[in-house]
Write a protein that holds these residues in place. Structure first.
Motif, PDB file in Angstrom:
ATOM      1  N   ILE A 103     -76.375  10.972  -8.320  1.00 39.86           N
ATOM      2  CA  ILE A 103     -77.818  10.742  -8.503  1.00 39.86           C
ATOM      3  C   ILE A 103     -78.113  10.576  -9.999  1.00 39.86           C
ATOM      4  O   ILE A 103     -78.879   9.695 -10.395  1.00 39.86           O
ATOM      5  CB  ILE A 103     -78.650  11.894  -7.899  1.00 39.86           C
ATOM      6  CG1 ILE A 103     -78.521  11.911  -6.378  1.00 39.86           C
ATOM      7  CG2 ILE A 103     -80.119  11.787  -8.314  1.00 39.86           C
ATOM      8  CD1 ILE A 103     -79.061  13.172  -5.714  1.00 39.86           C
ATOM      9  N   ALA A 104     -77.474  11.399 -10.833  1.00 46.09           N
ATOM     10  CA  ALA A 104     -77.665  11.291 -12.282  1.00 46.09           C
ATOM     11  C   ALA A 104     -77.184   9.931 -12.796  1.00 46.09           C
ATOM     12  O   ALA A 104     -77.822   9.333 -13.665  1.00 46.09           O
ATOM     13  CB  ALA A 104     -76.936  12.427 -12.999  1.00 46.09           C
ATOM     14  N   VAL A 105     -76.078   9.431 -12.252  1.00 46.48           N
ATOM     15  CA  VAL A 105     -75.572   8.115 -12.640  1.00 46.48           C
ATOM     16  C   VAL A 105     -76.576   7.037 -12.234  1.00 46.48           C
ATOM     17  O   VAL A 105     -76.896   6.140 -13.028  1.00 46.48           O
ATOM     18  CB  VAL A 105     -74.184   7.852 -12.012  1.00 46.48           C
ATOM     19  CG1 VAL A 105     -73.763   6.398 -12.190  1.00 46.48           C
ATOM     20  CG2 VAL A 105     -73.139   8.788 -12.621  1.00 46.48           C
ATOM     21  N   LEU A 106     -77.106   7.132 -11.012  1.00 48.53           N
ATOM     22  CA  LEU A 106     -78.103   6.155 -10.562  1.00 48.53           C
ATOM     23  C   LEU A 106     -79.378   6.255 -11.398  1.00 48.53           C
ATOM     24  O   LEU A 106     -80.006   5.240 -11.705  1.00 48.53           O
ATOM     25  CB  LEU A 106     -78.413   6.349  -9.077  1.00 48.53           C
ATOM     26  CG  LEU A 106     -77.284   5.969  -8.124  1.00 48.53           C
ATOM     27  CD1 LEU A 106     -77.660   6.314  -6.690  1.00 48.53           C
ATOM     28  CD2 LEU A 106     -76.918   4.504  -8.258  1.00 48.53           C
ATOM     29  N   HIS A 107     -79.741   7.471 -11.781  1.00 40.04           N
ATOM     30  CA  HIS A 107     -80.910   7.645 -12.638  1.00 40.04           C
ATOM     31  C   HIS A 107     -80.695   6.919 -13.964  1.00 40.04           C
ATOM     32  O   HIS A 107     -81.579   6.226 -14.464  1.00 40.04           O
ATOM     33  CB  HIS A 107     -81.199   9.130 -12.857  1.00 40.04           C
ATOM     34  CG  HIS A 107     -82.482   9.375 -13.566  1.00 40.04           C
ATOM     35  ND1 HIS A 107     -82.547   9.548 -14.929  1.00 40.04           N
ATOM     36  CD2 HIS A 107     -83.758   9.447 -13.113  1.00 40.04           C
ATOM     37  CE1 HIS A 107     -83.801   9.727 -15.282  1.00 40.04           C
ATOM     38  NE2 HIS A 107     -84.564   9.660 -14.202  1.00 40.04           N
ATOM     39  N   ALA A 108     -79.504   7.070 -14.528  1.00 39.00           N
ATOM     40  CA  ALA A 108     -79.196   6.383 -15.781  1.00 39.00           C
ATOM     41  C   ALA A 108     -79.239   4.865 -15.599  1.00 39.00           C
ATOM     42  O   ALA A 108     -79.647   4.138 -16.506  1.00 39.00           O
ATOM     43  CB  ALA A 108     -77.821   6.815 -16.293  1.00 39.00           C
ATOM     44  N   LEU A 109     -78.851   4.393 -14.433  1.00 44.09           N
ATOM     45  CA  LEU A 109     -78.830   2.958 -14.163  1.00 44.09           C
ATOM     46  C   LEU A 109     -80.235   2.379 -14.059  1.00 44.09           C
ATOM     47  O   LEU A 109     -80.498   1.280 -14.545  1.00 44.09           O
ATOM     48  CB  LEU A 109     -78.045   2.691 -12.871  1.00 44.09           C
ATOM     49  CG  LEU A 109     -77.885   1.233 -12.443  1.00 44.09           C
ATOM     50  CD1 LEU A 109     -77.155   0.423 -13.505  1.00 44.09           C
ATOM     51  CD2 LEU A 109     -77.143   1.166 -11.111  1.00 44.09           C
ATOM     52  N   TYR A 110     -81.151   3.109 -13.450  1.00 44.41           N
ATOM     53  CA  TYR A 110     -82.452   2.551 -13.095  1.00 44.41           C
ATOM     54  C   TYR A 110     -83.664   3.063 -13.886  1.00 44.41           C
ATOM     55  O   TYR A 110     -84.655   2.354 -14.011  1.00 44.41           O
ATOM     56  CB  TYR A 110     -82.744   2.806 -11.620  1.00 44.41           C
ATOM     57  CG  TYR A 110     -81.877   2.033 -10.672  1.00 44.41           C
ATOM     58  CD1 TYR A 110     -82.012   0.660 -10.546  1.00 44.41           C
ATOM     59  CD2 TYR A 110     -80.937   2.678  -9.875  1.00 44.41           C
ATOM     60  CE1 TYR A 110     -81.234  -0.058  -9.656  1.00 44.41           C
ATOM     61  CE2 TYR A 110     -80.152   1.965  -8.979  1.00 44.41           C
ATOM     62  CZ  TYR A 110     -80.308   0.601  -8.877  1.00 44.41           C
ATOM     63  OH  TYR A 110     -79.535  -0.106  -7.991  1.00 44.41           O
ATOM     64  N   ALA A 111     -83.636   4.285 -14.353  1.00 43.67           N
ATOM     65  CA  ALA A 111     -84.830   4.891 -14.950  1.00 43.67           C
ATOM     66  C   ALA A 111     -85.311   4.113 -16.164  1.00 43.67           C
ATOM     67  O   ALA A 111     -84.527   3.721 -17.024  1.00 43.67           O
ATOM     68  CB  ALA A 111     -84.560   6.343 -15.338  1.00 43.67           C
ATOM     69  N   ALA A 154     -83.412  -6.524  -9.759  1.00 46.93           N
ATOM     70  CA  ALA A 154     -82.438  -7.480 -10.281  1.00 46.93           C
ATOM     71  C   ALA A 154     -81.079  -6.843 -10.583  1.00 46.93           C
ATOM     72  O   ALA A 154     -80.085  -7.554 -10.767  1.00 46.93           O
ATOM     73  CB  ALA A 154     -82.979  -8.147 -11.538  1.00 46.93           C
ATOM     74  N   VAL A 155     -81.010  -5.520 -10.638  1.00 50.72           N
ATOM     75  CA  VAL A 155     -79.749  -4.831 -10.956  1.00 50.72           C
ATOM     76  C   VAL A 155     -78.756  -5.039  -9.809  1.00 50.72           C
ATOM     77  O   VAL A 155     -79.073  -4.824  -8.647  1.00 50.72           O
ATOM     78  CB  VAL A 155     -79.985  -3.324 -11.181  1.00 50.72           C
ATOM     79  CG1 VAL A 155     -78.662  -2.567 -11.256  1.00 50.72           C
ATOM     80  CG2 VAL A 155     -80.791  -3.089 -12.444  1.00 50.72           C
ATOM     81  N   ASP A 156     -77.550  -5.444 -10.161  1.00 49.30           N
ATOM     82  CA  ASP A 156     -76.460  -5.542  -9.191  1.00 49.30           C
ATOM     83  C   ASP A 156     -75.728  -4.195  -9.222  1.00 49.30           C
ATOM     84  O   ASP A 156     -74.768  -4.008  -9.975  1.00 49.30           O
ATOM     85  CB  ASP A 156     -75.525  -6.694  -9.560  1.00 49.30           C
ATOM     86  CG  ASP A 156     -74.394  -6.889  -8.553  1.00 49.30           C
ATOM     87  OD1 ASP A 156     -74.151  -5.989  -7.717  1.00 49.30           O
ATOM     88  OD2 ASP A 156     -73.738  -7.945  -8.627  1.00 49.30           O
ATOM     89  N   ALA A 157     -76.226  -3.264  -8.427  1.00 39.71           N
ATOM     90  CA  ALA A 157     -75.708  -1.893  -8.467  1.00 39.71           C
ATOM     91  C   ALA A 157     -74.226  -1.841  -8.134  1.00 39.71           C
ATOM     92  O   ALA A 157     -73.476  -1.089  -8.756  1.00 39.71           O
ATOM     93  CB  ALA A 157     -76.499  -1.011  -7.509  1.00 39.71           C
ATOM     94  N   GLU A 158     -73.793  -2.633  -7.165  1.00 39.90           N
ATOM     95  CA  GLU A 158     -72.381  -2.609  -6.781  1.00 39.90           C
ATOM     96  C   GLU A 158     -71.503  -3.000  -7.973  1.00 39.90           C
ATOM     97  O   GLU A 158     -70.490  -2.353  -8.242  1.00 39.90           O
ATOM     98  CB  GLU A 158     -72.145  -3.550  -5.608  1.00 39.90           C
ATOM     99  CG  GLU A 158     -70.743  -3.444  -5.047  1.00 39.90           C
ATOM    100  CD  GLU A 158     -70.549  -4.271  -3.792  1.00 39.90           C
ATOM    101  OE1 GLU A 158     -69.373  -4.579  -3.488  1.00 39.90           O
ATOM    102  OE2 GLU A 158     -71.532  -4.603  -3.116  1.00 39.90           O
ATOM    103  N   ALA A 159     -71.897  -4.044  -8.689  1.00 40.18           N
ATOM    104  CA  ALA A 159     -71.120  -4.481  -9.856  1.00 40.18           C
ATOM    105  C   ALA A 159     -71.169  -3.444 -10.974  1.00 40.18           C
ATOM    106  O   ALA A 159     -70.141  -3.137 -11.590  1.00 40.18           O
ATOM    107  CB  ALA A 159     -71.635  -5.825 -10.357  1.00 40.18           C
ATOM    108  N   GLU A 160     -72.361  -2.916 -11.246  1.00 39.71           N
ATOM    109  CA  GLU A 160     -72.493  -1.928 -12.324  1.00 39.71           C
ATOM    110  C   GLU A 160     -71.689  -0.671 -12.011  1.00 39.71           C
ATOM    111  O   GLU A 160     -70.962  -0.160 -12.863  1.00 39.71           O
ATOM    112  CB  GLU A 160     -73.961  -1.587 -12.574  1.00 39.71           C
ATOM    113  CG  GLU A 160     -74.782  -2.743 -13.104  1.00 39.71           C
ATOM    114  CD  GLU A 160     -74.351  -3.229 -14.488  1.00 39.71           C
ATOM    115  OE1 GLU A 160     -73.669  -2.493 -15.218  1.00 39.71           O
ATOM    116  OE2 GLU A 160     -74.708  -4.366 -14.823  1.00 39.71           O
TER     117      GLU A 160
END
Length: 142
Positions: free
Chosen positions: A84-92, A101-107
């Protein structure tokens, strides 16, 4: 199109020698997160499709496509809390349009998570990403 916070995680992962160290780092990221208020742990914020208990509570600032996206989250499993912390860093801090627009799978693939998480955990990450995208899409349409 990842945030600076996510780029920092990606750089740290490149520095760490093996997956065990990366795994510990993910857990430490989760431990550093503020706990989610128990009042927010309700069925409406629970993420279905995760093996462990997961709650994501959106914090949207503004309205429409330019609204800023943030969320709080928690899990009863340490590694999932770290994810969850990693996803928070990705999106927040992104706009809701940027979130979509974020390609979460690639990131996330840059971190090597796909190869090192169990199928259940991978499904849980996908469920969390889907929830985040849904929340962003709802905010963008508002």
């Amino acid at each position: 199109m990842a945030s600076a916070a996510f780029e920092e995680i990606a750089e740290t992962f490149e520095f760490l020698e093996d997956w065990e160290e990366r795994y510990r780092h993910v857990i430490e990221l989760g431990k550093a997160m503020a706990p989610l208020d128990d009042a927010l742990k309700v069925p409406a914020t629970k993420v279905e499709g995760c093996a462990s208990q997961v709650w994501l509570f959106p914090r949207i600032e503004g309205a429409g496509p330019a609204a800023r996206f943030d969320f709080e989250g928690e899990s009863d499993a340490m590694i999932v809390r770290g994810l969850i912390a990693v996803l928070h860093a990705l999106y927040a801090g992104l706009s809701v349009t940027e979130v979509l627009a974020v390609d979460a799978e690639a990131e996330l693939g840059r971190l090597g998570l796909n190869e090192h998480l169990s199928q259940q955990r991978s499904n849980g990450v996908r469920a969390m990403v889907e929830r985040i995208r849904l929340l962003a899409a709802e905010a963008a349409a508002a």
